[in-house]
Design an enzyme around this catalytic site. Structure first.
Site, mmCIF file in Angstrom:
data_model
loop_
_atom_site.group_PDB
_atom_site.id
_atom_site.type_symbol
_atom_site.label_atom_id
_atom_site.label_comp_id
_atom_site.label_asym_id
_atom_site.label_seq_id
_atom_site.Cartn_x
_atom_site.Cartn_y
_atom_site.Cartn_z
ATOM 1 N N ASN A 1 0.851 -1.187 0.000
ATOM 2 C CA ASN A 1 0.000 0.000 0.000
ATOM 3 C C ASN A 1 0.884 1.233 0.000
ATOM 4 O O ASN A 1 1.350 1.702 1.040
ATOM 5 C CB ASN A 1 -0.917 -0.007 1.229
ATOM 6 C CG ASN A 1 -1.971 -1.093 1.152
ATOM 7 O OD1 ASN A 1 -2.959 -0.952 0.429
ATOM 8 N ND2 ASN A 1 -1.743 -2.184 1.869
ATOM 9 N N GLU A 2 1.117 1.755 -1.190
ATOM 10 C CA GLU A 2 2.042 2.867 -1.368
ATOM 11 C C GLU A 2 1.380 4.196 -0.990
ATOM 12 O O GLU A 2 0.169 4.266 -0.778
ATOM 13 C CB GLU A 2 2.498 2.916 -2.834
ATOM 14 C CG GLU A 2 3.276 1.686 -3.300
ATOM 15 C CD GLU A 2 4.695 1.608 -2.737
ATOM 16 O OE1 GLU A 2 5.004 2.293 -1.737
ATOM 17 O OE2 GLU A 2 5.501 0.849 -3.290
#
Length: 637
Positions: free
Chosen positions: A169-170
């Site tokens: 989850n950037e």
């Protein structure tokens, strides 16, 4: 072994402060912490088994959980811990990625855990990196629904990326996001480059559980190891909740613990500046740390700090103990001044009361341990040069071959040269054919690894000859733990330690220099340092060890903070150039090195900038103005 009933709060260092928004505990080492995390997982599995329920685990990959998985495997084999009631869901997988690829997380999980325990294959769930693009969206929905069908995750194990990502989850990920495909941040790909032998081979996309999926877990434990995670750990624990740092969403989870080693916790306010948090016991080290911090904060040299500077910045108790700023400033100035020496092996016939090294014996036996075949000149090339010039018996020991850092293009070039000189060379033909026809999954042939290791040996000898060291004083240890042909290395063994012990015992050194770079607890530098520490432990009863001092240098990635430095070796402009030229002899590590990290500068540039910065920090504290300084910290064994 820490048994059930001992909490993280009791086992690690924890003290809640107004700065911190996530519960966290700090341990001296990642190994100690990993054993505790594994024990909590084992206790959960056993409680669920007693209730005749599935234990639903969310699992992470990467270097952080390796020791946790090793301990779970040990408990299965030695303490009958069963995984028969365990259902696992892995966080993520690269896309596209076939499960049989050695870089896949499917491969990782089976290699480190699943192949060694009694978990049922049908209970293992890992995102499929080979699903078609057309089916990908539905696949992600189905993965999410399967987690929910089990009632969600009982326990989620996490690592953290330097972008603040959890799973993949950037930055920009939504708090309620579910399992989906995602484009990887450049920094994430840079950090993965070593596993893929270059960033060009790292996939640009991945499948990941979402933030919402992770936050639905009943219990979350995040592992943070190494100084390279210190900055993002501080931002996550002390910063505001932000989609730009996805891990900060964990502040809103009621049962999350960050488990940190001392290096990863080093930027937390209660660790870096504890006097801002509570009353302190002012040890000598803490006094120096505080005064250096105050000098840097106020941009004043030591001797210009005032009582008001101390009082305005939470350090009035220090003045109460020390008297006046004037007295304390002089004391700290002298302490830093005494670290500086142009005689790293000690200056003979000189009063060594306030020098970092002993004056006797005048000529010392010295071993410089270098994890890779260039760390010696990159990290302490100037000191190396000084030791040789000043007549000490210097030995360099290259602990690993460094063969995986030689690109296939370089190896092919040397193989073709060999072929041109020896037209009937079957070995050269074998190497050339393999390199030209290899696929991404193939481990280098032994002949290829040998050639790459030979290339690095030749470069090392060229550099040490340039610095005036006899070839017989150069030792290539080729520690077995490294020789796997892949980025993943074996654990240290008795064979590794025996090689280290034999060399130390044969030389009986007065000084040992070693890489103290602890950025990655599973990295080669750390493993090489552990091999030295274990060797010292085994040898310490020998009489010659009473006269042996160990000095730690840091690699091309980080430097000791000024308050940590116990020996500072200045370099003249000529020595800076000489160090540069010694680094240049490592030609395969120049101009596009394979393991560059997120710093595009070449290693010689990094080294010079770092040495100049250390010199500048000394000057800013009010000390002499040098061109460059190499820094060392003594290790007491």
């Amino acid at each position: 072994m820490i048994k059930e009933g001992i909490s993280f709060r009791e086992a690690g260092m924890f003290e809640e402060t107004r700065f911190e928004k996530i519960h966290n505990v700090i341990f001296d080492s990642s190994k100690e912490a990993s054993l505790l995390v594994a024990q909590e997982i084992a206790n959960l599995i056993q409680r669920k088994e007693e209730l005749n329920e599935f234990c639903i685990l969310g699992l992470a990959t990467g270097s952080s959980p390796i020791k946790v998985y090793e301990e779970l495997v040990r408990m299965h084999k030695e303490e009958a811990l069963s995984f028969a009631n365990v259902v696992t869901f892995n966080l993520d997988e690269y896309y596209p990625m076939h499960k049989n690829n050695i870089q896949s997380y499917y491969y990782f999980m089976h290699e480190h855990l699943f192949n060694h325990v009694d978990i049922k294959p049908e209970n293992i769930n890992i995102p499929d990196g080979s699903v078609s693009a057309e089916d990908l969206q539905q696949y992600c929905i189905d993965y999410e629904m399967k987690i929910k069908s089990y009632g969600g995750l009982d326990f989620q194990l996490l690592g953290i990326g330097r972008t603040g990502h959890i799973g993949f989850n950037e930055p920009g990920s939504h708090v309620n996001s579910g399992t989906r495909s995602i484009t990887l941040d450049h920094l994430t790909r840079v950090d993965a480059a070593s596993a893929f032998l270059g960033i060009d081979n790292v996939p640009r996309k991945a499948i990941t559980m979402g933030i919402g999926t992770v936050r639905s877990a009943k219990r979350i434990v995040l592992l943070g190891w190494g100084v390279n995670k210190a900055g993002i750990i501080k931002n996550t624990i002390e910063g505001e909740v932000s989609p730009q740092v996805p891990a900060t969403y964990l502040q809103e989870h009621s049962n999350t613990t960050f488990v940190l080693d001392s290096e990863a916790s080093s930027e937390l306010t209660r660790v870096k500046t504890p006097w801002l948090v509570k009353s302190c016991v002012w040890t000598d080290e803490l006094k120096l740390k505080a005064v250096v911090w105050l000098s840097e904060l106020t941009k004043k040299p030591f001797l210009k700090l005032t009582d008001k500077d101390y009082n305005d910045n939470g350090m009035s108790s220090l003045l109460t103990e020390e008297g006046t700023a004037y007295d304390l400033n002089i004391k700290m100035f002298n302490k830093m001044q005494q670290t500086i020496t142009g005689w790293p092996g000690g200056k003979s016939n000189a009063d060594d009361t306030y020098r970092p090294e002993r004056s006797t014996p005048a000529k010392k036996r010295v071993i410089i341990f270098s994890p890779h075949p260039d760390d010696d000149v990159i990290s302490m090339g100037g000191t190396f040069d000084r030791l040789v010039e000043q007549g000490h018996e210097v030995h360099v020991a290259y602990q690993t071959s460094g063969n995986i850092a030689v690109s296939n293009e370089e190896a092919l070039k040397f193989a073709e040269i060999s072929k041109s000189l020896h037209s009937n060379s079957n070995q050269a033909d074998t190497i050339i054919d393999f390199i030209k026809n290899r696929t991404g999954n193939e481990i280098d042939l032994f002949e290829v690894r040998k050639l790459k290791g030979t290339i690095r040996r030749s470069e090392s000898l060229a550099a040490t000859r340039y610095l005036g060291l006899p070839d017989e004083n150069v030792h290539f240890l080729d520690l077995p733990f490294y020789e796997t042909g892949t980025v993943k290395k074996n654990n240290l063994s008795d064979a590794d330690i025996a090689i280290m012990c034999d060399l130390i015992d044969s030389i009986k050194p007065h000084q040992i220099y070693a890489a103290g770079d602890l950025a990655d607890p599973h990295g080669t530098h750390k493993v090489c340092l552990d091999s030295l520490f274990e060797a010292l432990k085994r040898l310490k009863t020998n009489s010659y060890m009473d006269d042996c001092w160990v000095w730690l240098y840091r690699g091309a990635w980080h430097e000791w903070d000024p308050y940590q430095i116990e020996m500072a070796v200045p370099m003249s402009p000529d020595q800076v150039l000489k160090k540069r030229h010694a680094i240049f002899y490592h030609q395969t590590q120049k101009d596009g090195v394979m393991f560059q990290g997120d710093d595009n500068r070449e290693f010689w540039v990094r080294a010079e900038d770092r040495n100049r910065l250390t010199a500048k920090k000394y000057h800013d504290l009010g000390l002499a103005d040098y061109s460059a300084i190499e820094a060392f910290k003594r290790y007491h064994f």
